[in-house]
Design an enzyme around this catalytic site. Sequence first.
Site, PDB file in Angstrom:
ATOM      1  CB  SER A 139      -0.960  -0.043   1.199  1.00  0.00           C
ATOM      2  OG  SER A 139      -1.928   0.976   1.115  1.00  0.00           O
ATOM      3  CG  ASP A 173      -7.214  -2.385  -2.800  1.00  0.00           C
ATOM      4  OD1 ASP A 173      -7.865  -1.617  -2.060  1.00  0.00           O
ATOM      5  OD2 ASP A 173      -5.989  -2.558  -2.690  1.00  0.00           O
ATOM      6  CG  HIS A 206      -5.952  -2.137   0.855  1.00  0.00           C
ATOM      7  ND1 HIS A 206      -5.266  -1.737  -0.265  1.00  0.00           N
ATOM      8  CD2 HIS A 206      -5.330  -1.546   1.909  1.00  0.00           C
ATOM      9  CE1 HIS A 206      -4.276  -0.932   0.085  1.00  0.00           C
ATOM     10  NE2 HIS A 206      -4.293  -0.808   1.400  1.00  0.00           N
TER      11      HIS A 206
END
Length: 260
Positions: free
Chosen positions: A163, A213, A244
Amino acid sequence: VQETGTWEYYQLMLQKFRKLSKIAQLHRSHQQFGFSYQAQRLDKDIILTPKGAEQKQTLIWLHGLGDSAEGFVDIFWGQMSPVPISTKVILLTAESMPVTVNNGYIMPSWYDIKVLGNVKGEFKKTYDEVGIRKSGKRILEKIEEEVKTYNGNYEKVIIGGFSQGAAMALHIGLELNKALGGMIGLSGYLFEITKINEKLKDVPIFIGHGLEDELVQWHDSKQTYQRLKGFQNVEYYTETGLAHSVSMKELTELRAWCMK
């Protein structure tokens, strides 16, 4: 790029994603395929050093927003670790700071995120560039420290992250004057301010992303990766049903990439 959701939602995602090791476990070795890792705490960071196997490379790993080094211990310490057993793994933890999009909550973050979504062409209205540079300096220092242990060979060091950490890893790796051994970006994106060194076109890069996601949407992230079109060794892995987070399938693909 969109990083949406409240602080509470991040907490739920982290609880689902993490399999946290107790602090006591970090002071013992863990058996894996006939060898062991020695875990060591260095302030908020965690260092996993191979024992019983010759150390041949180092992976520097950067977590996502609100997480820490502990969130990835079990991934790299377990039997499904995506890296070879000869890999030293350095799990860094970002400094804690108020994050604007999460109502100013103080949490580990590599940089501040000011608004939801990317304000195209106006990077400074979306992300804290000063914070990116500050975190980048610390990460670069760690890279140089590891390179010295390999007699100046940058190809012995790989950088990766998840991320927000993926964005930082790609940013650092692509701006270097020397080619690293590889770069890994899971559920991340590429900054528009990253000054890509075109001489690094042969560096291996692994990009992984879940198609479900909702925090960092693949459609938006994919657009940021258009700048890598000229790179010869980029592998993309997307997974239906993955949000995610990471999955066993993604780790398996990453492991195959690392073993090449």
